[in-house]
Design a protein around this motif. Sequence first.
Motif, PDB file in Angstrom:
ATOM      1  N   PHE A  84       3.539  -2.069 -14.327  1.00  0.00           N
ATOM      2  CA  PHE A  84       2.211  -1.809 -14.900  1.00  0.00           C
ATOM      3  C   PHE A  84       1.191  -2.827 -14.388  1.00  0.00           C
ATOM      4  O   PHE A  84       0.067  -2.465 -14.036  1.00  0.00           O
ATOM      5  N   LEU A  85       1.583  -4.107 -14.354  1.00  0.00           N
ATOM      6  CA  LEU A  85       0.662  -5.160 -13.908  1.00  0.00           C
ATOM      7  C   LEU A  85       0.292  -4.996 -12.431  1.00  0.00           C
ATOM      8  O   LEU A  85      -0.879  -5.153 -12.063  1.00  0.00           O
ATOM      9  N   LEU A  86       1.276  -4.689 -11.594  1.00  0.00           N
ATOM     10  CA  LEU A  86       0.997  -4.490 -10.173  1.00  0.00           C
ATOM     11  C   LEU A  86       0.088  -3.282  -9.961  1.00  0.00           C
ATOM     12  O   LEU A  86      -0.845  -3.329  -9.146  1.00  0.00           O
ATOM     13  N   PHE A 117      -7.589  -1.806 -10.254  1.00  0.00           N
ATOM     14  CA  PHE A 117      -8.838  -2.407 -10.716  1.00  0.00           C
ATOM     15  C   PHE A 117      -9.382  -3.513  -9.818  1.00  0.00           C
ATOM     16  O   PHE A 117     -10.499  -3.978 -10.030  1.00  0.00           O
ATOM     17  N   TRP A 118      -8.605  -3.932  -8.823  1.00  0.00           N
ATOM     18  CA  TRP A 118      -9.110  -4.957  -7.916  1.00  0.00           C
ATOM     19  C   TRP A 118      -8.973  -4.538  -6.449  1.00  0.00           C
ATOM     20  O   TRP A 118      -9.970  -4.378  -5.749  1.00  0.00           O
ATOM     21  N   LEU A 119      -7.731  -4.353  -5.988  1.00  0.00           N
ATOM     22  CA  LEU A 119      -7.522  -4.105  -4.565  1.00  0.00           C
ATOM     23  C   LEU A 119      -8.127  -2.793  -4.088  1.00  0.00           C
ATOM     24  O   LEU A 119      -8.848  -2.774  -3.081  1.00  0.00           O
ATOM     25  N   ASP A 152      -3.201  -6.752   3.410  1.00  0.00           N
ATOM     26  CA  ASP A 152      -1.851  -7.321   3.334  1.00  0.00           C
ATOM     27  C   ASP A 152      -1.395  -7.439   1.884  1.00  0.00           C
ATOM     28  O   ASP A 152      -0.240  -7.145   1.564  1.00  0.00           O
ATOM     29  N   TYR A 153      -2.287  -7.863   0.988  1.00  0.00           N
ATOM     30  CA  TYR A 153      -1.937  -7.960  -0.433  1.00  0.00           C
ATOM     31  C   TYR A 153      -1.525  -6.598  -0.982  1.00  0.00           C
ATOM     32  O   TYR A 153      -0.597  -6.496  -1.782  1.00  0.00           O
ATOM     33  N   ALA A 169       6.604  -4.626  -3.356  1.00  0.00           N
ATOM     34  CA  ALA A 169       7.175  -5.136  -4.610  1.00  0.00           C
ATOM     35  C   ALA A 169       7.468  -3.992  -5.567  1.00  0.00           C
ATOM     36  O   ALA A 169       8.526  -3.962  -6.212  1.00  0.00           O
ATOM     37  N   LYS A 170       6.536  -3.030  -5.670  1.00  0.00           N
ATOM     38  CA  LYS A 170       6.765  -1.875  -6.547  1.00  0.00           C
ATOM     39  C   LYS A 170       7.982  -1.082  -6.084  1.00  0.00           C
ATOM     40  O   LYS A 170       8.789  -0.655  -6.913  1.00  0.00           O
ATOM     41  N   ALA A 171       8.137  -0.904  -4.782  1.00  0.00           N
ATOM     42  CA  ALA A 171       9.297  -0.160  -4.273  1.00  0.00           C
ATOM     43  C   ALA A 171      10.595  -0.862  -4.650  1.00  0.00           C
ATOM     44  O   ALA A 171      11.536  -0.219  -5.139  1.00  0.00           O
TER      45      ALA A 171
END
Length: 150
Positions: free
Chosen positions: A88-90, A96-98, A122-123, A130-132
Motif C-alpha cells: 500500500f505504501l509503495l 501521489f508523488w512519482l 529509476d525510483y 520491490a512490489k514484484a
Amino acid sequence: MKLYLKNPFVLMLLCLMTGMLITISFLETPLKFQVPGITLPTALGLGKLMFGLSSKIQWGFLIAILVLMLISRRNYKKVDFIILVILFLLLALEQFWLLPVLDSRVDLLSAGKALSPTPLHDYFIYTETAKAFLLITAITLQFNNKHDSL
C-alpha cells in the motif's frame, strides 16, 4: 507435512496482480520503445496511460486482498499484513508523488521541451521491482505448513 492454503481468493488476486504488474512494468513498457515507427512522445503517452490505469487496478486488488485477509485473519500472520502495508505504501508513493511528477515530465517532453535527467524514473523502477518481489513473497506465504499428527 502438508501445505494448506490460507485463502484461495487472496491467492488468486495476488497472482493476478503480480501477473499484471510484471506484464506491464517489465514486458510491455520496454517493448513499446522497440516498435518500429513509434515516436518517443507516443511511447511516453502510452506509458502514462498504462501506468495510470495500472495503479488504479492495483488499488482495487490491494483493497480486495485486505478485505479477504481480514475475513480470514486467523489464517494470517503479522508478516502477511506487514507485506500488504508495504505494498500500500509503495503504491501510494507512486500514485501521489512519482507518477504525477513523471506524467508532467512526459507532457513537457511531448511538447518539445528539453529536460535535464532525473533519478525519478529509476525510483519508479525500484518501487515496481520491490512490489514484484513483495507480491511473489506474499504468494508463497499463502501456504501454511502444518505437520500431520500421527
